[in-house]
Design a protein around this motif. Structure first.
Motif, short mmCIF file in Angstrom:
data_model
loop_
_atom_site.label_atom_id
_atom_site.label_comp_id
_atom_site.label_asym_id
_atom_site.label_seq_id
_atom_site.Cartn_x
_atom_site.Cartn_y
_atom_site.Cartn_z
N PRO A 74 -7.83 -2.13 13.52
CA PRO A 74 -9.29 -1.62 12.96
C PRO A 74 -10.19 -2.89 12.65
O PRO A 74 -11.37 -2.55 12.79
N GLU A 75 -9.75 -3.93 12.68
CA GLU A 75 -10.64 -5.22 12.51
C GLU A 75 -11.46 -5.48 13.83
O GLU A 75 -11.13 -5.12 15.08
N ASP A 76 -12.64 -6.24 13.40
CA ASP A 76 -13.65 -6.44 14.65
C ASP A 76 -13.66 -8.02 14.97
O ASP A 76 -14.60 -8.10 15.64
N SER A 83 -8.46 -5.86 19.10
CA SER A 83 -9.13 -5.08 18.24
C SER A 83 -9.57 -3.74 18.95
O SER A 83 -9.86 -3.76 20.04
N ALA A 84 -9.35 -2.71 18.18
CA ALA A 84 -9.85 -1.19 18.73
C ALA A 84 -11.41 -1.11 18.99
O ALA A 84 -11.81 -0.51 19.53
N HIS A 85 -12.07 -2.16 18.38
CA HIS A 85 -13.56 -2.25 18.68
C HIS A 85 -13.99 -2.66 20.03
O HIS A 85 -15.01 -2.53 20.52
N HIS A 86 -12.97 -3.24 20.58
CA HIS A 86 -13.25 -4.07 22.04
C HIS A 86 -12.62 -3.15 23.37
O HIS A 86 -11.14 -2.79 23.08
N ARG A 123 -4.81 -4.89 9.97
CA ARG A 123 -5.73 -5.36 8.94
C ARG A 123 -4.86 -6.25 7.96
O ARG A 123 -5.12 -7.32 7.38
N THR A 187 -15.43 -7.19 9.33
CA THR A 187 -14.78 -6.45 8.75
C THR A 187 -13.84 -6.98 7.53
O THR A 187 -13.29 -6.27 6.73
N THR A 250 -13.88 -8.65 24.98
CA THR A 250 -14.23 -8.97 23.91
C THR A 250 -15.54 -9.57 23.97
O THR A 250 -16.18 -10.22 24.81
#
Ligand code: SAM
Ligand code: DTB
Ligand code: SF4
Length: 344
Positions: A74-76, A83-86, A123, A187, A250
């Motif tokens: 969950p961290e960015d 990271s689930a953000h990328h 995290r 985050t 990323t």
């Protein structure tokens, strides 16, 4: 608990090259910036002197990594493929089964590693998530390896649980300078990282803490990272210096490559600032030539990640590493600090 058997090297007075201006009077970061500004040969000469005062310059400590819980974090963190953000193509996988972890640790020991580091893309572990990791720590410790884990931010009591299970080291990096941190991760804060390091230290676990360079930070920010690491009390027993692995998907994938000489300087400065710490030439070795790695050893690096994978990216083949160490007349340490492992 501070390492009992390692002699502290003199910081500057007995070093072969004159100290930077007004040693002691300037703030730590300014002193460290002055080290960065030394001519390359003077800096390496000084780092070698400091290194030799505390360590066998021909010995290197070998740690093997295993990602025991991969992806979906969950961290960015802008550098991280997990990271689930990328969108990096790293698939989320559940926590590995104990038997598979033990097999990997056994193979690492046979290949010559002395420490096994288990990483998780969290995290931080939830209460229940820590249980299987405690089992892994017990089992890896029972193989006679030093144990290390990197699981993210720890809550109350978790460091103590890890210590009781037999954890020798906890890896938790400061990653970059305090004033650059917010540009790389949103985050959590630099202060959150310091709080976990404090919990680890209080629980009696050795601290493995370093950072990443090549993320677009300035030299002053590299100096501020080293200053922050060196000002931990005591400084981390193990200091991984990672060259950013630029992973497609990323936000940092297109960062300009850091020049090799600046990377070697960072290693040398870390060595001088933390004379009794193991300085690890960490991520990024696969893209690094042998001569540059040799310069890193000359600059005072005395530990590497050993094994064909880091967490999700590649690392040199063990055969190639053995050949490199041979070529340089270097040898692997049988035990990082004989007889001083806190969980021995
Ligand atoms: N999730 C935990 C955490 O962040 O503390 C543990 C695992 S995390 C992958 C461990 C460390 O790997 C990070 O602190 C960072 O320093 C390093 N790292 C991650 N991605 C990297 C990359 N692309 N290049 C270099 N180092 C990286
Ligand atoms: C550290 O400082 N570097 C290692 C370890 N501690 C956990 C991790 C490097 C990760 C590189 C990217 C990857 O393989 O996913
Ligand atoms: Fe998650 Fe750690 Fe990667 Fe950050 S560095 S995204 S916390 S696995």
């Amino acid at each position: 608990m501070p390492p009992a058997t390692v002699k502290q090297a003199p910081q500057s007075s007995a070093s072969p090259v004159a100290a930077p201006p007004a040693g002691g009077a300037l703030p730590a970061t300014a002193q460290i910036e002055a080290l960065f500004a030394l001519p390359f040969a003077d800096l390496l000469y000084r780092a070698q002197g400091v290194h030799r005062a505390s360590f066998d310059p021909n010995a290197v400590q070998l740690s093997t990594l295993l990602s025991v819980k991969t992806g979906g974090c969950p961290e960015d963190c802008g550098y991280c493929p997990q990271s689930a953000h990328h969108a990096t193509g790293v698939a989320e996988a559940p926590v590995m089964a104990l038997a598979a972890v033990v097999d990997a640790a056994r193979a690492a020991r046979v290949a010559g590693a002395t420490r096994f580091c288990m990483g998780a893309a969290w995290r931080g572990p939830k209460r229940k998530e820590l249980e299987p990791v405690l089992e892994m720590v017990r089992a890896v410790k029972a193989l006679g390896l030093e144990t290390c884990a990197t699981l993210g931010l720890l809550r109350d009591g978790q460091a103590e649980q890890l210590r009781e299970a037999g954890l020798d080291y906890y890896n938790h990096n400061l990653d970059t300078a305090p004033d650059f941190y917010g540009e790389i991760v949103s985050t959590r804060t630099f202060g959150d990282r310091l709080a976990t390091i404090d919990r680890v230290r209080r629980a009696g676990i050795r601290v493995c803490c370093g950072g990443i360079v090549g993320m677009g930070e300035s030299r002053a920010q590299r100096a501020a990272l080293i200053a922050a690491l060196a000002s931990l009390e005591p400084p981390p027993e193990s200091v991984p210096i990672n060259m950013l692995v630029r992973v497609e998907g990323t936000p940092l994938a297109d960062s300009a490559a850091l020049d090799w000489s600046e990377f070697v300087r960072t290693i040398a400065v870390a060595r001088i600032a933390m004379p009794a710490s193991y300085v690890r030439l960490s991520a990024g070795r696969q893209e690094m030539s042998e001569p540059v790695q040799a310069l890193c050893f000359l600059a005072g690096a005395n530990s590497i990640f050993y094994g064909e994978r880091l967490l999700t990216t590649g690392n040199p083949e063990t055969e190639a590493d053995r050949a490199l160490l041979d070529k340089l007349g270097m040898h692997a340490l049988a035990e990082a600090r004989p007889g001083t492992s806190p969980n021995a």
